[in-house]
Design an enzyme around this catalytic site. Structure first.
Site, PDB file in Angstrom:
ATOM      1  N   GLU A  15       0.856  -1.190   0.000  1.00 44.53           N
ATOM      2  CA  GLU A  15       0.000   0.000   0.000  1.00 44.53           C
ATOM      3  C   GLU A  15       0.890   1.237   0.000  1.00 44.53           C
ATOM      4  OE1 GLU A  15      -0.718   0.174   4.846  1.00 44.53           O
ATOM      5  OE2 GLU A  15      -2.257  -0.696   3.565  1.00 44.53           O
ATOM      6  N   HIS A  65      -3.987   2.505   7.515  1.00 46.39           N
ATOM      7  CA  HIS A  65      -2.879   2.207   8.412  1.00 46.39           C
ATOM      8  C   HIS A  65      -2.060   3.441   8.726  1.00 46.39           C
ATOM      9  CE1 HIS A  65      -3.043  -2.189   6.905  1.00 46.39           C
ATOM     10  NE2 HIS A  65      -3.689  -2.074   8.038  1.00 46.39           N
TER      11      HIS A  65
END
Length: 307
Positions: free
Chosen positions: A227, A265
């Site tokens: 990511e 996150h």
């Protein structure tokens, strides 16, 4: 044999008497994981009882990880401890010389994890100099690790996994499940699945796991899910180009994320032009990995690379 965990894993559950710890301890026991001890300070001497379909499991509870490891021969632990105490729980596990520490806890302060990281690296250097296997930390803020049909440590849904030869490693928990579900739907089993978590300071990263998969004869191909944010995917790309002989299919989440805004996150943020999805995709493609265009294409992308 796959990587890190299997039928010989003997697991401690730190926080086994808490809500999350007790719930997932039961799930792991029902999957077949050998849960040999629990740890909750001041609750030593109690017994955690679970009436599983395969029979009643009685797990002794100890006050400390060291006591639990010495009494049961445990070699791994999973941590379900609230954020204020989770870093200390990791340090306690490292001090007990366990081979594998899996921390599920989300929300640990970065400054706490910096201290953990220093201790982990010192412990690894000490064990390496002694010619011993080095301790591994997975997480924090991760779903854990599973070798299908043998051992599940964490919170992943066990029923979607099937034994096979594809390794899965991901910074995202739910995308790990998506990749596994796609593989299973295609009739493709997994060797080991690992969610390494998305925090900026953590234990194992992509390179650590890719190296283990490369050296595992039971793993024939890998799905890697990254990511935006940080440089882990670029480091993985360099390792893939230099060292990997097995096919790697990748997916990078966050293509449309705006710079400067955290997405999910703690580590998923583009800052100063670094950590963009485009840069990660370019690096992986140049290294020989094949990048899936959408999340629904992860398993089919790897399938197209397999001989």
């Amino acid at each position: 044999m796959s990587i890190l965990v299997g039928k010989d894993t003997r697991l401690i559950v730190q926080g086994i008497t808490g809500g999350a710890g007790s719930f997932h301890a039961k799930q792991m026991i029902e999957y077949g994981t050998r849960v040999v001890a629990g740890v909750t300070p001041t609750r030593g001497g109690e017994t955690f009882v679970h009436n599983a379909p395969a029979g009643t499991a009685k797990v002794p509870v100890f006050d400390t990880v060291s006591q639990a490891a010495k009494a049961t021969g445990a070699n791994a632990t999973v941590i379900f401890v609230p954020p204020p105490g989770a870093a200390d729980a990791i340090l306690e596990a490292l001090d007990a010389d366990l081979d594998l520490v899996v921390c599920i806890t989300e929300g640990i302060a970065v400054i706490d994890m910096l201290g953990v990281r220093r201790v982990l690296e010192a412990k690894q250097a000490e064990r390496r100099n002694q010619g011993k296997s080095i301790p591994r930390l997975i997480g924090p803020n991760c779903p854990g690790i599973i070798t299908p049909g043998e051992c599940k440590i964490g919170i992943m849904p066990g029923h979607i996994h099937r034994p096979g030869h594809i390794g899965v490693v991901s910074r995202s928990g739910t995308l790990t499940y998506e990749a596994v579900g796609q593989l299973t739907a295609l009739g493709i089993g997994q060797s080991t699945g690992i969610g390494i978590g998305g925090d900026p300071v953590s234990g194992m990263d992509f390179v650590d796991v890719l190296e283990l998969f490369e050296n595992d004869p039971n793993t024939h191909g890998i799905i890697m899910i990254g990511e935006i944010g940080g440089g882990a995917e670029e480091r993985a790309a360099a390792f893939i180009k230099a060292k990997m002989t097995k096919p790697v299919a990748a997916f990078i989440a966050g293509v449309t994320a705006p710079p400067g805004k955290r997405m999910g996150h703690a580590g998923a943020i583009i800052s100063g032009g670094q950590g963009t999805a485009a840069a990660k995709i370019a690096a992986l493609t140049k290294a020989g990995a094949k990048v899936a265009p959408t999340p629904s294409d992860m398993a089919s992308t790897l399938q197209s690379m397999m001989k």
